[in-house]
Design an enzyme around this catalytic site. Structure first.
Site, PDB file in Angstrom:
ATOM      1  N   HIS A  65       0.842  -1.210   0.000  1.00 45.24           N
ATOM      2  CA  HIS A  65       0.000   0.000   0.000  1.00 45.24           C
ATOM      3  C   HIS A  65       0.877   1.260   0.000  1.00 45.24           C
ATOM      4  CE1 HIS A  65      -3.044  -2.626   2.391  1.00 45.24           C
ATOM      5  NE2 HIS A  65      -3.587  -2.448   1.197  1.00 45.24           N
TER       6      HIS A  65
ATOM      7  N   ARG B 115      -2.543  -6.400  -8.344  1.00 43.73           N
ATOM      8  CA  ARG B 115      -1.473  -7.395  -8.212  1.00 43.73           C
ATOM      9  C   ARG B 115      -1.683  -8.443  -9.297  1.00 43.73           C
ATOM     10  NH1 ARG B 115      -3.026  -7.805  -2.089  1.00 43.73           N
ATOM     11  NH2 ARG B 115      -4.908  -7.349  -3.245  1.00 43.73           N
TER      12      ARG B 115
END
Ligand code: ADP
Length: 162
Positions: free
Chosen positions: A17, A90
């Protein structure tokens, strides 16, 4: 002023993050990291703790603000006068859910764009759930969450794992 919102559970914030936030902060005048209060999820950390972790880690970034919200993201975007939603991607497994959300948000407000940041290769396997699982079972999560919150996160998750 170009303002973007990076919404998420951040349960807890990971270095994946933080990488996305740092990159967004170079592209926008202001990044609002918005912790979502989602009544359908059972987070390991309270909304207050999740926001406090982010604030501690991001305190030296001048154009990054930490906030929390409940309700519709699009309504929150209007309140904050933000025009871009940042999300991370991802593996392919993220794609379907992110695609659905981006299209729904576009339908709700055509003027708001979702921009996806490809994960940093080094963090492509990293998720908050993996961190919770590994730490809960006594594994080492150094390098996966920011050093400033490591001890606290480990202590809380080990307790839960017992
Ligand atoms: P949510 O419950 O909204 O998915 P998360 O905190 O799990 O909240 O994730 C917030 C956003 O950050 C999502 O877009 C997610 O795909 C992205 N993200 C999470 N981990 C990573 C990572 N390691 N690299 C890049 N993006 C990530």
């Amino acid at each position: 002023m170009k303002i973007c919102v990076y919404p998420g559970s951040f349960d807890p914030v990971t270095n994946g993050h933080i990488d996305v936030i740092q990159r967004a902060a170079r592209m926008f005048d202001k990044v609002i990291v918005a912790v979502v209060a989602n009544p359908n999820k059972q987070p390991a950390f309270t909304l207050e703790d999740r926001a406090a972790f982010l604030k501690r880690v991001l305190s030296d970034m001048d154009n990054v603000e930490v906030d929390s919200f409940s309700g519709l993201l699009i309504d929150y975007m209007h309140v904050k006068k933000a025009s871009v939603i940042i999300r991370g991607l991802r593996a392919v497994s993220d794609f379907e859910h992110e695609f659905q959300m981006a299209l729904m948000n576009k339908k709700l407000d055509d003027n708001i764009e979702t921009i996806f940041m490809m994960t940093n290769g080094q963090y492509s396997y990293l998720s908050s759930s993996m961190v919770k699982e590994v730490a809960g079972l006594g594994g080492c999560i150094k390098g996966l969450v920011p050093d400033e919150i490591l001890t606290e996160v480990v202590r809380a998750l080990r307790k839960k794992g017992e």
